[in-house]
Each structure stands twice: as C-alpha cells, then as structure tokens.
Motif scaffolding. Sequence first.
Motif, mmCIF file in Angstrom:
data_model
loop_
_atom_site.group_PDB
_atom_site.id
_atom_site.type_symbol
_atom_site.label_atom_id
_atom_site.label_comp_id
_atom_site.label_asym_id
_atom_site.label_seq_id
_atom_site.Cartn_x
_atom_site.Cartn_y
_atom_site.Cartn_z
ATOM 1 N N ARG A 142 0.884 -1.157 0.088
ATOM 2 C CA ARG A 142 -0.064 -0.067 -0.044
ATOM 3 C C ARG A 142 0.891 1.167 -0.031
ATOM 4 O O ARG A 142 0.555 2.204 -0.070
ATOM 5 C CB ARG A 142 -0.930 -0.089 1.232
ATOM 6 N N GLU A 143 2.290 1.025 0.497
ATOM 7 C CA GLU A 143 2.902 2.356 0.166
ATOM 8 C C GLU A 143 3.443 2.518 -1.275
ATOM 9 O O GLU A 143 3.578 3.898 -1.384
ATOM 10 C CB GLU A 143 4.314 2.167 0.884
ATOM 11 N N LYS A 144 3.138 1.878 -2.105
ATOM 12 C CA LYS A 144 3.361 2.036 -3.378
ATOM 13 C C LYS A 144 2.390 2.838 -4.031
ATOM 14 O O LYS A 144 2.494 3.243 -5.266
ATOM 15 C CB LYS A 144 3.736 0.701 -4.058
ATOM 16 N N SER A 145 1.075 2.994 -3.682
ATOM 17 C CA SER A 145 0.039 3.644 -4.202
ATOM 18 C C SER A 145 -0.863 4.590 -3.497
ATOM 19 O O SER A 145 -1.589 5.310 -4.112
ATOM 20 C CB SER A 145 -0.923 2.623 -4.974
ATOM 21 N N SER A 146 -0.981 4.459 -1.998
ATOM 22 C CA SER A 146 -1.944 5.086 -1.208
ATOM 23 C C SER A 146 -1.419 6.302 -0.831
ATOM 24 O O SER A 146 -2.439 7.138 -0.305
ATOM 25 C CB SER A 146 -2.232 4.121 -0.149
ATOM 26 N N GLY A 147 -0.247 6.707 -0.912
ATOM 27 C CA GLY A 147 0.120 8.085 -0.184
ATOM 28 C C GLY A 147 0.533 7.880 1.148
ATOM 29 O O GLY A 147 1.018 8.687 1.661
ATOM 30 N N TYR A 148 -0.008 6.842 1.795
ATOM 31 C CA TYR A 148 0.592 6.477 3.149
ATOM 32 C C TYR A 148 1.812 5.721 3.289
ATOM 33 O O TYR A 148 2.273 5.110 2.452
ATOM 34 C CB TYR A 148 -0.417 5.611 4.020
ATOM 35 N N ILE A 149 2.725 5.972 4.427
ATOM 36 C CA ILE A 149 3.689 5.405 4.369
ATOM 37 C C ILE A 149 3.917 4.763 5.985
ATOM 38 O O ILE A 149 3.396 5.519 6.884
ATOM 39 C CB ILE A 149 4.999 5.899 3.950
ATOM 40 N N LYS A 150 4.628 3.765 6.331
ATOM 41 C CA LYS A 150 4.619 3.309 7.674
ATOM 42 C C LYS A 150 5.765 4.040 8.413
ATOM 43 O O LYS A 150 7.073 4.505 7.672
ATOM 44 C CB LYS A 150 5.213 1.773 8.022
ATOM 45 N N VAL A 151 5.736 4.065 9.898
ATOM 46 C CA VAL A 151 6.840 4.758 10.476
ATOM 47 C C VAL A 151 7.859 3.888 10.359
ATOM 48 O O VAL A 151 8.966 4.491 10.563
ATOM 49 C CB VAL A 151 6.219 4.834 11.995
ATOM 50 N N SER A 152 7.636 2.595 10.571
ATOM 51 C CA SER A 152 8.904 1.606 10.454
ATOM 52 C C SER A 152 9.727 1.740 9.213
ATOM 53 O O SER A 152 10.954 1.915 9.209
ATOM 54 C CB SER A 152 8.483 0.118 10.708
ATOM 55 N N THR A 153 9.187 2.214 8.101
ATOM 56 C CA THR A 153 9.763 2.322 6.929
ATOM 57 C C THR A 153 10.646 3.600 6.872
ATOM 58 O O THR A 153 11.821 3.612 6.368
ATOM 59 C CB THR A 153 8.650 2.395 5.686
ATOM 60 N N ILE A 154 9.956 4.716 7.449
ATOM 61 C CA ILE A 154 10.953 6.109 7.508
ATOM 62 C C ILE A 154 11.894 5.766 8.315
ATOM 63 O O ILE A 154 13.289 6.179 8.140
ATOM 64 C CB ILE A 154 9.947 7.096 7.706
ATOM 65 N N ARG A 155 11.767 5.081 9.544
ATOM 66 C CA ARG A 155 12.856 4.838 10.398
ATOM 67 C C ARG A 155 14.033 4.193 9.797
ATOM 68 O O ARG A 155 15.252 4.370 10.057
ATOM 69 C CB ARG A 155 12.388 4.148 11.770
ATOM 70 N N ARG A 156 13.500 3.040 9.069
ATOM 71 C CA ARG A 156 14.530 2.211 8.374
ATOM 72 C C ARG A 156 15.308 2.964 7.218
ATOM 73 O O ARG A 156 16.615 2.537 7.291
ATOM 74 C CB ARG A 156 13.758 1.031 7.735
ATOM 75 N N LEU A 157 14.507 3.804 6.507
ATOM 76 C CA LEU A 157 15.451 4.645 5.509
ATOM 77 C C LEU A 157 16.278 5.392 6.027
ATOM 78 O O LEU A 157 17.417 5.748 5.847
ATOM 79 C CB LEU A 157 14.389 5.431 4.526
ATOM 80 N N ALA A 158 15.735 6.194 7.178
ATOM 81 C CA ALA A 158 16.810 7.148 7.689
ATOM 82 C C ALA A 158 17.986 6.786 8.509
ATOM 83 O O ALA A 158 19.039 6.950 8.380
ATOM 84 C CB ALA A 158 15.892 8.067 9.029
ATOM 85 N N GLU A 159 17.693 5.524 9.176
ATOM 86 C CA GLU A 159 18.929 4.725 9.974
ATOM 87 C C GLU A 159 19.744 4.439 8.864
ATOM 88 O O GLU A 159 20.843 4.283 9.178
ATOM 89 C CB GLU A 159 18.272 3.812 10.878
ATOM 90 N N ALA A 160 19.271 3.708 7.895
ATOM 91 C CA ALA A 160 20.159 3.173 6.977
ATOM 92 C C ALA A 160 21.122 4.491 6.275
ATOM 93 O O ALA A 160 22.185 4.111 5.846
ATOM 94 C CB ALA A 160 19.335 2.722 5.790
#
Length: 270
Positions: free
Chosen positions: A193-211
């Motif tokens: 659903r992150e690929k089409s809904s405009g919503y994104i998970k907190v865990s995804t943003i944390r993963r991206l930021a920490e990476a």
Amino acid sequence: MRQPLFVTALAATAIALAAAANLPEPSADIKAAVAASTRTPANLARDQYRHPAETLSFFGVKPTDTVVEIWPGGGWYTEILAPLTKGKGTYYAASPWPDGNKGVQNKQTADAATYGHVKFAAFPWAEGQPKVPDGTADVVLTFRNVHNWRMGYQRGGTDYSGEAFAQMFAMLKPGGTLGIVDHRLPESASDDREKSSGYIKVSTIRRLAEAAGFEFVGASEINANAKDTADWPKGVWTLPPSLSQKDVDREKYVAIGESDRMTLRFRKPR
C-alpha cells in the motif's frame, strides 16, 4: 497590519496543545512567524491540521538556523520559514530542478521584502545543478514527501527514497536535525500500500533514515488524526485538501479532516 482575531485564537490554541502534549512551548520567534500578516488566509485555515508552531518547536528550529525545506510545493511552510529566518538565518527551498520551486519563486517575485532572501537548490541533486553545500544545514525539513519518493514520483515508479535520505544526510552539519511529517500507514497494513496510497509506515521511514546514518531522536503525536483509517478509495487524496472524490461523500471526508500524520525527529551523529 492588524492580525485577525482567529490568528490570536490559533496562537492561544497552539500554547494549550503544546502543554497538553508535553511539547516545548513555541518560541516568540516561531509564534510571530506563524502569525505573520503575509500568510494567506487559506493557509492559515489549515493550521488546525498542521500545527506549525508546535511542529517547528518539536524540531527545534531557530531563526538563526540554516534551514532546508525539501519540496516546499506551493510554499505553505515557506510562508512561515521565510519570515522566521529573514535577517538572522538562511532558508533554502530544494525541489526537482529546474521547475520544482516555481511556487516559492512566484512568492519571491510578488513579495521580495518577505521572500527575497530565499535560496533555491535542486533535490534530488544531480551534477551541474545548484545544491545545498554539504555539511552546512542545521535543520532539514520535509512535509508529506517521503511517500512520493517511495512511490517513485517523477521517476517512473522507481523507489528513490534511499538516494533522497543520503542527500539529506550529506547536507546536514554533524548534530543537525532532520524533521519529517508524513501520512501514516498502520504497521499492520500491507507494505504494497506504500506504493500507491500516499501513506507510509513509521517503520519504513525509520529504516530509511537509519540506513542513511541518522539517529532517531523522538516522535510527536501533534499531527495525529484518529479519524483517519488510511483505507480510502483514492488513498490519502480522498481526504482534504485534495478531496479527490469531489462531491461523493464530501461532507464525510471534510468531517474527518486532513490525514493522520507521523512527526519524526532524527539527528546526524556528531
């Protein structure tokens, strides 16, 4: 110019909300910028959903900072950040080059006194384009944009969020702050659903930021909206301000208000 009564009321509400949420009370400089007479009435009306004073206070933004706003769009936050940094700090608007900053450039053309000091840069940056110099920003802010990078907006659907976080990391000073607000997808929802809904998970943003090397500092619920279930026919754009369904169930979506949003603060290690 005399401030409308509803601006004063909004400022009072901001203080009450900050106290209730155990947030730092916004500084006098932030309050003044939020109450600036140069802000447009339509943007003022959305403060009830976006809580700019509390949000900027949570991110620790100061008028003397070098502040980079990633993808400011039409300049909703520019109307606050430009007056806040004028004469004291530096404000960059960073968007896809060359046309992504048109909204802010139009404000600069119309009102040089307020926006004349705004600097422009490319984001994501590519060779030959103007950039925010590495290691110069105190604060990088992006409001409701990480989902676009995850969805591959302007990249033919190819996710480039990792590249975006790496570039934001590079432009910050050691110890600098990355502040993110975005539409929150429940952790129990499918990642697809992150690929089409405009919503994104907190865990995804944390993963991206920490990476990218960031340290997580904390989260605030100041921009939360419990009425938003994040499962609408046209994704987040079903809700205000887009109201993509037009007159279909319009009253229902207006009553819900703008989306449920995470507010996350990260730091570049010293």
